[in-house]
Structures are given as structure tokens and as C-alpha cells.
Design an enzyme around this catalytic site. Structure first.
Site, PDB file in Angstrom:
ATOM      1  N   ARG A  70      21.877   1.929  -9.740  1.00  9.81           N
ATOM      2  CA  ARG A  70      23.175   2.403 -10.184  1.00  9.81           C
ATOM      3  C   ARG A  70      23.212   2.452 -11.706  1.00  9.81           C
ATOM      4  O   ARG A  70      22.418   1.821 -12.379  1.00  9.81           O
ATOM      5  CB  ARG A  70      24.280   1.490  -9.646  1.00  9.81           C
ATOM      6  CG  ARG A  70      24.526   1.769  -8.160  1.00  9.81           C
ATOM      7  CD  ARG A  70      25.731   1.058  -7.616  1.00  9.81           C
ATOM      8  NE  ARG A  70      25.504  -0.354  -7.492  1.00  9.81           N
ATOM      9  CZ  ARG A  70      26.288  -1.275  -8.037  1.00  9.81           C
ATOM     10  NH1 ARG A  70      27.339  -0.933  -8.740  1.00  9.81           N
ATOM     11  NH2 ARG A  70      26.013  -2.549  -7.883  1.00  9.81           N
ATOM     12  N   LYS A 130      19.763 -11.414  -7.662  1.00  8.01           N
ATOM     13  CA  LYS A 130      19.843 -10.163  -6.916  1.00  8.01           C
ATOM     14  C   LYS A 130      18.619  -9.973  -6.018  1.00  8.01           C
ATOM     15  O   LYS A 130      17.486  -9.967  -6.490  1.00  8.01           O
ATOM     16  CB  LYS A 130      19.972  -8.998  -7.905  1.00  8.01           C
ATOM     17  CG  LYS A 130      20.213  -7.659  -7.246  1.00  8.01           C
ATOM     18  CD  LYS A 130      20.855  -6.685  -8.210  1.00  8.01           C
ATOM     19  CE  LYS A 130      20.858  -5.270  -7.664  1.00  8.01           C
ATOM     20  NZ  LYS A 130      21.692  -4.375  -8.428  1.00  8.01           N
ATOM     21  N   ARG A 172      26.838 -15.452 -14.884  1.00 11.25           N
ATOM     22  CA  ARG A 172      25.643 -16.227 -15.209  1.00 11.25           C
ATOM     23  C   ARG A 172      25.908 -17.682 -14.868  1.00 11.25           C
ATOM     24  O   ARG A 172      26.679 -18.358 -15.555  1.00 11.25           O
ATOM     25  CB  ARG A 172      25.292 -16.073 -16.689  1.00 11.25           C
ATOM     26  CG  ARG A 172      24.911 -14.619 -17.006  1.00 11.25           C
ATOM     27  CD  ARG A 172      24.137 -14.486 -18.281  1.00 11.25           C
ATOM     28  NE  ARG A 172      24.850 -14.975 -19.439  1.00 11.25           N
ATOM     29  CZ  ARG A 172      24.279 -15.487 -20.512  1.00 11.25           C
ATOM     30  NH1 ARG A 172      22.972 -15.615 -20.565  1.00 11.25           N
ATOM     31  NH2 ARG A 172      24.989 -15.893 -21.544  1.00 11.25           N
TER      32      ARG A 172
HETATM   33  C1  BTN Z   1      21.288  -0.851  -7.665  1.00  8.09           C
HETATM   34  O1  BTN Z   1      21.229  -0.509  -8.851  1.00  8.09           O
HETATM   35  O2  BTN Z   1      21.604  -2.000  -7.356  1.00  8.09           O
HETATM   36  C2  BTN Z   1      20.967   0.134  -6.590  1.00  8.09           C
HETATM   37  C3  BTN Z   1      19.508   0.180  -6.274  1.00  8.09           C
HETATM   38  C4  BTN Z   1      19.141   1.180  -5.194  1.00  8.09           C
HETATM   39  C5  BTN Z   1      17.644   1.323  -5.033  1.00  8.09           C
HETATM   40  C6  BTN Z   1      17.295   2.132  -3.838  1.00  8.09           C
HETATM   41  S1  BTN Z   1      15.575   2.050  -3.441  1.00  8.09           S
HETATM   42  C7  BTN Z   1      15.781   3.306  -2.269  1.00  8.09           C
HETATM   43  C8  BTN Z   1      16.696   4.328  -2.890  1.00  8.09           C
HETATM   44  N1  BTN Z   1      15.957   5.239  -3.724  1.00  8.09           N
HETATM   45  C9  BTN Z   1      16.261   5.131  -5.007  1.00  8.09           C
HETATM   46  O3  BTN Z   1      15.767   5.777  -5.932  1.00  8.09           O
HETATM   47  N2  BTN Z   1      17.210   4.193  -5.166  1.00  8.09           N
HETATM   48  C10 BTN Z   1      17.601   3.609  -3.903  1.00  8.09           C
END
Ligand code: BTN
Length: 332
Positions: free
Chosen positions: A122, A187, A325
């Protein structure tokens, strides 16, 4: 880097984490021994540590379980089998989300990749996506309604991921608003939902999930927030549960995506609250250049974040990024 069929055949042989001779690997991939050596040089680039000992051969430092379509399909329940129109597994994609944005009109498509060269998180962040250890899954669904109705989907997807983890006895994972998967304040996974279509419908959603199975230290150090992986939670089992986890995620996510509409939201909100891992914590919420400090008070009936600020007000937020944190709690 491109992942050749030969390399996949060699990895298939090495997956058990035991020693295999160069001759055996060459036979399994139907290539020469020198070609095997060349292929093995790629393992470093893929962050797959291995040992080579003369007289014994080669072994991966940790076992590997490549995703296998048949194994995953066999572990799907009847409902998911009926609902899922396409299931694809790719050795390497730029991003499973980007791939499914151009995936045509199949109603329900799921796509996994072993490796992403341009995984996206994101807020324009990169999603660290090394080969063969983690889950990179995207699902594409079509809806009659417009994108606004499926806004609450974001919370429902997080709930479905926790249900999938629980079904494999990986308990104690929680959610950080809106849908980060957390474990012990770090995370474990993230969700990127991209919605397209007409304001009044029809629309489609590409739901992307990244779940860390094993993140080598040199990669986790490149991530700008505390993160963890399944290996830290369940140990070596993390290397051998990928197909079961892939199926469990599809079993939970597919019906949620299929059935989701505005009427489904209240029950997901109820369940989301049970997994809220930052309730009562003092945090900073970032919204563009603005910062709001306060104590988290869960989510309202629309799934918006509630934050009690120092002036005694309870504010509602539809978007933003929470920073928490442990041990460094700012005072509100
Ligand atoms: C975040 O920032 O927390 C979201 C991460 C999402 C990652 C997943 S991996 C599968 C799909 N393909 C991507 O390029 N992003 C999502």
C-alpha cells in the site's frame, strides 16, 4: 531474474533439504552436470541458501515446499472448488495484483507467484517478495455494485486471513486497521485491494495478500517497519505448510469475496473487533502530512477508525496509516 524449468526441476529434487549428488540433479533436470552448477549459482540470487560438500553433493539449508496446483486443489473444500473459476501458479511475476488487473473477465480467479520482481504494498511501497518462502496471492472478483459498496471488503479480507491462519492452528495473529496481519506487534502480512469499474457498477476488485513465511534477515532489515514471519511463530513447519496454507487461504477468502455485499459488513466488523491487536494502544495516525496522536478505540459500524485524542474528543477516520511502536508509546 527468469526462473527456468530446469532450475525448478532441480529445486524440486532439493526441496527435502537433504543432500543430492550433482549426477542425480543433472538426471532429474535432464541437463549436464556443468549446467547444474550454472543453475545452482542462481540460488544465491533467489536467497535460497545451500551447501555443497564434495562427495555428498548439494543441499538446501532449509527445506522448500514449492506451490503445487494439484496439492492445493485437493485441499480445497467443495464450496471453494465450485466458486473458483481459475487457479494459476506462476514461478515468477512482476506482481500478482498487476497480473490480475489484466486478467480478463473470468469471475473468480486466484493467482499465486513463487517470486515477485515488483511486488507492491500500500501507499506505493515495495513488497519484499523473495522466492519460494512466502505467500503472494491475488484474487480477482467481479461485482454488480459499484466500488463504494465493496469498501468494507477490506476488513472482511483481513478477517478471512485470520480465519485461515487459525484453521492451521496458527493462533494469536491479529489485525491492525484496516487489514495488516500482525503477530506480537510485528507485521506478518499485508493486503492490497485495488478496485476498478463504474461508480454505479459493475466493478471488480483485485485482492492481494502477502504473507511472510520466511524472511531472511538481510531482507527484513530493508523493511521500514517491524516485521515477522511464520518461521518465527511455528519454526521449521513454516517451510512445509505452504500448500496447506495456500488452500486454507482460498477456502476462507473465496466465499467471503463471493458473498460480500453491504449486508455482510456488520458481522465482519463484529469479528474484526475480536482480532483488533491495537485496541487501547497509544498511536500516531498519519494522514498525508497530518499527524493525529491518541488512544485507539476500535472501529465504528462502518469500519472507520476511532481515535480518542488528548483533548478528550473521539475522532473518526476513514483512511490513514497507524504507527505504533511498543515501548515507545507517544503520550496522547
Ligand atoms: C501492504 O502494504 O501491507 C500490502 C501488501 C500486499 C502485498 C501483496 S503480495 C501479492 C500481491 N501482489 C502485489 O504486488 N502486492 C500484493
Amino acid at each position: 531474474m527468469a526462473i527456468s524449468q530446469h532450475l525448478l526441476q532441480i529445486l524440486d529434487r532439493l526441496a527435502d533439504g537433504r543432500f543430492h549428488s550433482g549426477t542425480e540433479l543433472a538426471e532429474s533436470a535432464a541437463i549436464s552436470r556443468s549446467a547444474v552448477c550454472k543453475q545452482l549459482q542462481n540460488l544465491d540470487k533467489l536467497d535460497l541458501g545451500y551447501s555443497a560438500i564434495s562427495g555428498k553433493g548439494y543441499k538446501l539449508n532449509q527445506p522448500l515446499q514449492l506451490l503445487d496446483e494439484n496439492t492445493i486443489r485437493q485441499a480445497l473444500n467443495e464450496n471453494t472448488r465450485a466458486l473458483l473459476q481459475r487457479l494459476e501458479i506462476h514461478p515468477c511475476l512482476a506482481s500478482t495484483n498487476t497480473y490480475l488487473q489484466h486478467a480478463g473477465s473470468a469471475h473468480a480467479t486466484a493467482c499465486f507467484a513463487e517470486y515477485q520482481t515488483a511486488g507492491r504494498g500500500r501507499r506505493g511501497r515495495q513488497w519484499v517478495s523473495p522466492f519460494g518462502r512466502n505467500i503472494y496471492l491475488s484474487l480477482r472478483y467481479h461485482y454488480q455494485s459499484g466500488p463504494a459498496v465493496i469498501a468494507g471488503l477490506s476488513l472482511a479480507v483481513g478477517v478471512a486471513v485470520i480465519r485461515a491462519l487459525n484453521s492451521l492452528n496458527i493462533s494469536d495473529a491479529g489485525l491492525k486497521w484496516p487489514n495488516d496481519i500482525y503477530w506480537q506487534h510485528k507485521k506478518l502480512g499485508g493486503i492490497l485491494i485495488e478496485v476498478g469499474g463504474e461508480a454505479e457498477g459493475p466493478s471488480h476488485a483485485v485482492v492481494g495478500l502477502g504473507l511472510n513465511g520466511f524472511l531472511p534477515q538481510h531482507l527484513s532489515q530493508t523493511i521500514d517497519q517491524p516485521c515477522t514471519d511464520l518461521y518465527s511463530i511455528v519454526g521449521d513447519k513454516a517451510f512445509t505448510l505452504r500448500n496447506r496454507l495456500a488452500a486454507a487461504l482460498l477456502n476462507q477468502l473465496t466465499p467471503v469475496l463471493h458473498d460480500f455485499d453491504a449486508t455482510a459488513l456488520p458481522s465482519f466488523i463484529e469479528e474484526w473487533r475480536q482480532y483488533d491487536c491495537l485496541y487501547g494502544k497509544t498511536v500516531t495516525l498519519y494522514q498525508g502530512k497530518q499527524q493525529h496522536q491518541g488512544i485507539l478505540d476500535g472501529i465504528d459500524e462502518h469500519g472507520q477508525l476511532l481515535l480518542c485524542t488528548a483533548d478528550g474528543n473521539r475522532q473518526t477516520f476513514a483512511s490513514g496509516e497507524i504507527s505504533f511502536r511498543p515501548g515507545h508509546e507517544d503520550s496522547a
